[in-house]
Write an enzyme that holds these catalytic residues in place. Structure first.
Site, PDB file in Angstrom:
ATOM      1  N   ASP A   1       0.814  -1.231   0.000  1.00 37.69           N
ATOM      2  CA  ASP A   1       0.000   0.000   0.000  1.00 37.69           C
ATOM      3  C   ASP A   1       0.840   1.270   0.000  1.00 37.69           C
ATOM      4  OD1 ASP A   1      -2.153  -1.726   0.137  1.00 37.69           O
ATOM      5  OD2 ASP A   1      -2.302  -1.580   2.317  1.00 37.69           O
TER       6      ASP A   1
ATOM      7  N   LYS B   1       2.747  10.409  -0.749  1.00 40.86           N
ATOM      8  CA  LYS B   1       2.063  10.942   0.439  1.00 40.86           C
ATOM      9  C   LYS B   1       2.896  11.935   1.256  1.00 40.86           C
ATOM     10  CE  LYS B   1      -1.780   8.022   1.221  1.00 40.86           C
ATOM     11  NZ  LYS B   1      -2.669   7.406   2.174  1.00 40.86           N
TER      12      LYS B   1
ATOM     13  N   HIS C   1      -4.773  -1.725  -5.631  1.00 37.06           N
ATOM     14  CA  HIS C   1      -3.926  -0.655  -6.175  1.00 37.06           C
ATOM     15  C   HIS C   1      -4.824   0.497  -6.617  1.00 37.06           C
ATOM     16  CE1 HIS C   1      -0.421  -3.660  -7.123  1.00 37.06           C
ATOM     17  NE2 HIS C   1      -0.755  -3.621  -5.855  1.00 37.06           N
ATOM     18  N   THR C   2      -4.711   1.628  -5.933  1.00 37.29           N
ATOM     19  CA  THR C   2      -5.617   2.753  -6.184  1.00 37.29           C
ATOM     20  C   THR C   2      -5.083   3.641  -7.293  1.00 37.29           C
ATOM     21  OG1 THR C   2      -6.044   2.705  -3.815  1.00 37.29           O
ATOM     22  CG2 THR C   2      -6.924   4.605  -5.031  1.00 37.29           C
TER      23      THR C   2
ATOM     24  N   ARG D   1       1.934 -29.170  -6.667  1.00 44.34           N
ATOM     25  CA  ARG D   1       1.605 -29.587  -8.053  1.00 44.34           C
ATOM     26  C   ARG D   1       0.196 -30.099  -8.216  1.00 44.34           C
ATOM     27  NH1 ARG D   1       7.214 -32.048  -7.046  1.00 44.34           N
ATOM     28  NH2 ARG D   1       5.894 -32.485  -5.279  1.00 44.34           N
TER      29      ARG D   1
ATOM     30  N   THR E   1       3.080 -12.705   2.797  1.00 45.34           N
ATOM     31  CA  THR E   1       2.262 -13.325   1.766  1.00 45.34           C
ATOM     32  C   THR E   1       2.995 -14.561   1.249  1.00 45.34           C
ATOM     33  OG1 THR E   1       0.843 -12.851  -0.137  1.00 45.34           O
ATOM     34  CG2 THR E   1       3.121 -12.027  -0.258  1.00 45.34           C
TER      35      THR E   1
ATOM     36  N   GLY F   1     -10.713  -3.086   3.308  1.00 40.97           N
ATOM     37  CA  GLY F   1     -11.353  -2.007   4.069  1.00 40.97           C
ATOM     38  C   GLY F   1     -10.872  -1.946   5.520  1.00 40.97           C
TER      39      GLY F   1
ATOM     40  N   GLY G   1       1.566   3.080  -2.618  1.00 43.32           N
ATOM     41  CA  GLY G   1       1.170   4.004  -3.692  1.00 43.32           C
ATOM     42  C   GLY G   1       1.597   3.493  -5.065  1.00 43.32           C
TER      43      GLY G   1
HETATM   44  P1  GDP Z   1      -0.698   0.299  -3.534  1.00 42.87           P
HETATM   45  O1  GDP Z   1      -1.276  -0.961  -3.025  1.00 42.87           O
HETATM   46  O2  GDP Z   1       0.779   0.398  -3.324  1.00 42.87           O
HETATM   47  O3  GDP Z   1      -1.078   0.601  -4.963  1.00 42.87           O
HETATM   48  O4  GDP Z   1      -1.315   1.475  -2.649  1.00 42.87           O
HETATM   49  P2  GDP Z   1      -2.855   1.636  -2.216  1.00 42.87           P
HETATM   50  O5  GDP Z   1      -3.620   2.126  -3.366  1.00 42.87           O
HETATM   51  O6  GDP Z   1      -3.338   0.432  -1.507  1.00 42.87           O
HETATM   52  O7  GDP Z   1      -2.692   2.740  -1.098  1.00 42.87           O
HETATM   53  C1  GDP Z   1      -2.102   3.961  -1.366  1.00 42.87           C
HETATM   54  C2  GDP Z   1      -3.080   5.053  -0.975  1.00 42.87           C
HETATM   55  O8  GDP Z   1      -2.424   6.297  -1.014  1.00 42.87           O
HETATM   56  C3  GDP Z   1      -4.265   5.188  -1.921  1.00 42.87           C
HETATM   57  O9  GDP Z   1      -5.359   5.636  -1.161  1.00 42.87           O
HETATM   58  C4  GDP Z   1      -3.805   6.277  -2.892  1.00 42.87           C
HETATM   59  O10 GDP Z   1      -4.902   6.980  -3.468  1.00 42.87           O
HETATM   60  C5  GDP Z   1      -3.025   7.166  -1.973  1.00 42.87           C
HETATM   61  N1  GDP Z   1      -1.896   7.909  -2.558  1.00 42.87           N
HETATM   62  C6  GDP Z   1      -0.919   7.470  -3.379  1.00 42.87           C
HETATM   63  N2  GDP Z   1       0.014   8.430  -3.559  1.00 42.87           N
HETATM   64  C7  GDP Z   1      -0.400   9.502  -2.846  1.00 42.87           C
HETATM   65  C8  GDP Z   1       0.146  10.792  -2.581  1.00 42.87           C
HETATM   66  O11 GDP Z   1       1.222  11.159  -3.049  1.00 42.87           O
HETATM   67  N3  GDP Z   1      -0.584  11.614  -1.760  1.00 42.87           N
HETATM   68  C9  GDP Z   1      -1.781  11.243  -1.215  1.00 42.87           C
HETATM   69  N4  GDP Z   1      -2.418  12.101  -0.421  1.00 42.87           N
HETATM   70  N5  GDP Z   1      -2.299  10.027  -1.428  1.00 42.87           N
HETATM   71  C10 GDP Z   1      -1.623   9.177  -2.220  1.00 42.87           C
HETATM   72  P1  IMO Z   2      -0.980  -4.256  -2.210  1.00 45.87           P
HETATM   73  O1  IMO Z   2      -0.525  -4.891  -3.496  1.00 45.87           O
HETATM   74  C1  IMO Z   2      -1.161  -4.607   2.152  1.00 45.87           C
HETATM   75  C2  IMO Z   2      -1.063  -8.688   3.753  1.00 45.87           C
HETATM   76  C3  IMO Z   2      -2.240  -9.227   4.542  1.00 45.87           C
HETATM   77  C4  IMO Z   2      -1.522 -10.187   5.479  1.00 45.87           C
HETATM   78  C5  IMO Z   2      -0.416 -10.779   4.595  1.00 45.87           C
HETATM   79  C6  IMO Z   2      -0.768 -12.114   3.965  1.00 45.87           C
HETATM   80  O2  IMO Z   2      -2.240  -3.491  -2.334  1.00 45.87           O
HETATM   81  O3  IMO Z   2       0.151  -3.520  -1.561  1.00 45.87           O
HETATM   82  P2  IMO Z   2      -2.387 -12.802   1.976  1.00 45.87           P
HETATM   83  O4  IMO Z   2      -3.857 -12.507   1.756  1.00 45.87           O
HETATM   84  O5  IMO Z   2      -1.488 -12.250   0.924  1.00 45.87           O
HETATM   85  O6  IMO Z   2      -2.138 -14.241   2.262  1.00 45.87           O
HETATM   86  O7  IMO Z   2      -2.040 -12.025   3.345  1.00 45.87           O
HETATM   87  O8  IMO Z   2      -0.177  -9.802   3.581  1.00 45.87           O
HETATM   88  N1  IMO Z   2      -1.383  -8.189   2.397  1.00 45.87           N
HETATM   89  C7  IMO Z   2      -1.368  -6.890   2.060  1.00 45.87           C
HETATM   90  N2  IMO Z   2      -1.169  -5.779   2.816  1.00 45.87           N
HETATM   91  N3  IMO Z   2      -1.324  -4.480   0.816  1.00 45.87           N
HETATM   92  C8  IMO Z   2      -1.472  -5.583   0.035  1.00 45.87           C
HETATM   93  O9  IMO Z   2      -1.410  -5.538  -1.308  1.00 45.87           O
HETATM   94  C9  IMO Z   2      -1.559  -6.855   0.659  1.00 45.87           C
HETATM   95  N4  IMO Z   2      -1.696  -8.135   0.205  1.00 45.87           N
HETATM   96  C10 IMO Z   2      -1.582  -8.931   1.272  1.00 45.87           C
HETATM   97  O10 IMO Z   2      -2.903  -8.192   5.233  1.00 45.87           O
HETATM   98  O11 IMO Z   2      -0.858  -9.459   6.484  1.00 45.87           O
HETATM   99 MG    MG Z   3      -2.832  -1.586  -1.804  1.00 45.05          MG
END
Ligand code: GDP
Ligand code: IMO
Ligand code: MG
Length: 423
Positions: free
Chosen positions: A13, A331, A41-42, A140, A235, A302, A15
């Site tokens: 998460d 961020k 991925h947002t 397998r 993971t 969520g 970004g």
């Molecule tokens: P990812 O899993 O690495 O793609 O990241 P996520 O989408 O799960 O979480 C990143 C969060 O940060 C999302 O809510 C994005 O909209 C937000 N985000 C990403 N870059 C920025 C930034 O530079 N500033 C702010 N305020 N929000 C950002």
């Molecule tokens: P993105 O790609 C944050 C975390 C779960 C748990 C561990 C194992 O959006 O960054 P799993 O379901 O993979 O067996 O869970 O990994 N986890 C994540 N945490 N962002 C993710 O994906 C995640 N994918 C799995 O919360 O701790």
């Molecule tokens: Mg994410």
């Protein structure tokens, strides 16, 4: 021509979706190479707000191929749902392809994951069946997308594996599945997805040989790598850059650029050690109330994310195992209102400073060493040039660069594609 691999530098998460969407403007192909729909991925761009789980974030660029590649475990129902959702928002999904060697994540993997999370082996997974699909790959007994192209063969594979799967489900008190219902699902998936299935090794190597620009999009982050992360709270795949080459079947020497994406602070979802974790109101300050797209709630589940100050030993570890050539810091704008900002610049273990990343057993015990910096107390969200950033932001960026030894090439100042400073 260039091959770029982009991966998370923390606990996921960071970004990644936003930076992939930004970089996709120069790409001919974007490839996911591990994980499944545990990803969230947002992307915020002119087409809307999206939380992608299986579809690579390059799908928004016209003409850019999007490949869900080998190394992934893909739930076809989730993929169909996601494709239908994004096409209803006027995104062309005609360029989405699936590797014939990717593993099919089955309904029983989800059932087994949920059962596991109810017992003593719970680690706070996304309950998407990820670990169990990878377990079947290793033992397998997985089905792969190639099996959908030959339904007679598919039926024989199902007949061979379902006995063992159902025995495990029964032993754990879970719902069992008949061979017929799994086969019917495969028939349905074949009808809907067969035209998207490609032979992946030639697909990727031909693109490399044609000098196309290719971006490999990692899922999760370094600290959740099954081998090098905070085992067992990890993971079941390798979210590290080298795995893009391993899973796709191209020589590692073809990788030109490795971008590590990090947040200006730290977040994590699920259990496990988190040295700089904050509690209560301090964490709520970063988290927000969930009303904004960039509030700190899991884009997949969520769940409220765990939050903490920036932990530089983690970024340095991620740079070491990945070989970052550039860092993207997202961020920065979320630190705009702080008088003082703390940054972890080392760990003490049993009273002694250490120079390595310990495994979970010791990471639970480390004492972070903090440096405190003056905050910038300036709205950075409208700034687009590095020169225009307050000196305190430049100091923050400079500390990251000096500590990690890698240049920061991108600075995120908001959730949308254009909220970025490129150096
Ligand atoms: P990812 O899993 O690495 O793609 O990241 P996520 O989408 O799960 O979480 C990143 C969060 O940060 C999302 O809510 C994005 O909209 C937000 N985000 C990403 N870059 C920025 C930034 O530079 N500033 C702010 N305020 N929000 C950002
Ligand atoms: P993105 O790609 C944050 C975390 C779960 C748990 C561990 C194992 O959006 O960054 P799993 O379901 O993979 O067996 O869970 O990994 N986890 C994540 N945490 N962002 C993710 O994906 C995640 N994918 C799995 O919360 O701790
Ligand atoms: Mg994410």
């Amino acid at each position: 021509m260039s091959v770029t691999v982009l991966v998370g530098a923390q606990f996921g998460d960071e970004g990644k979706g936003k930076i992939v969407d930004y970089l996709a403007s120069d790409m001919d192909m974007v490839v996911r190479f591990q994980g499944g729909d545990n990803a969230g991925h947002t992307v915020v761009n002119e087409k809307g707000v999206f939380k992608l789980h299986l579809v690579p974030c390059g799908i928004f660029k016209d003409g850019c191929k999007a490949l869900a590649n080998t190394g992934m475990v893909i739930n076809p129902d989730e993929l169909l749902k996601e494709l239908s959702e994004i096409s209803s928002q006027n995104v062309d999904t005609g360029n989405m392809f699936i590797s014939s060697r990717a593993v099919i994540l089955m309904p029983y993997h989800i059932e087994l994951d949920s059962l596991g999370e109810k017992t003593g082996i719970s680690i706070g997974t996304t309950k998407r069946g990820i670990g169990y699909a990878y377990a079947d790959r290793s033992r397998r007994t997985a089905l792969r997308f190639e099996d959908l192209l030959d339904l007679d063969y598919c039926r024989t594979r199902i007949a061979k594996i379902m006995g063992g799967i159902n025995a495990e489900l029964r032993a754990k008190g879970g719902k069992t599945f008949t061979e017929e219902e799994i086969y019917d699902k495969c028939v349905f998936w074949a009808e809907k997805l067969a035209s998207r299935i490609v032979e992946p090794v030639s697909f990727v190597n031909n693109a490399i040989n044609k000098n196309e620009n290719i971006l490999f999009e990692g899922q999760l982050g370094a600290m959740k790598d099954i081998d090098l992360g905070i085992y067992p709270y990890v993971t079941s795949s390798n979210p590290v850059a080298a795995y893009a080459a391993v899973s796709s079947g191209f020589p590692i020497s073809k990788i030109d650029e490795i971008v590590g994406v990090m947040k200006a602070f730290t977040s994590a979802v699920g259990d496990g050690p988190f040295p700089t974790e904050m509690e209560g109101a301090e964490a709520d300050g970063f988290r927000g109330d969930g009303k904004n797209v960039d509030d700190e709630f899991g884009a997949r589940t969520g769940r409220a994310r765990r939050l903490g100050w920036l932990d530089l030993p983690i970024i340095k570890f991620a740079a070491t195992i990945n070989g970052f050539t550039k860092i993207a810091v997202c961020k920065i704008d979320k630190l705009d209102t702080y008088n003082e900002i703390k940054i972890c610049v080392g760990y003490k273990l049993n009273g002694k400073e250490i120079d390595y990343m310990p495994t979970s057993r010791d990471l639970y015990k480390v004492e972070p060493i903090y440096r405190t910096m003056k905050g910038w107390k300036t709205d950075t969200t409208k700034i687009r040039r590095y020169e225009d950033l307050p000196d305190e932001v430049k100091d923050y960026i400079s500390l990251i660069e000096t500590y990690v030894g890698v240049k920061v090439g991108y600075i995120g100042v908001g959730p949308a594609r254009e909220d970025i400073i490129v150096r």
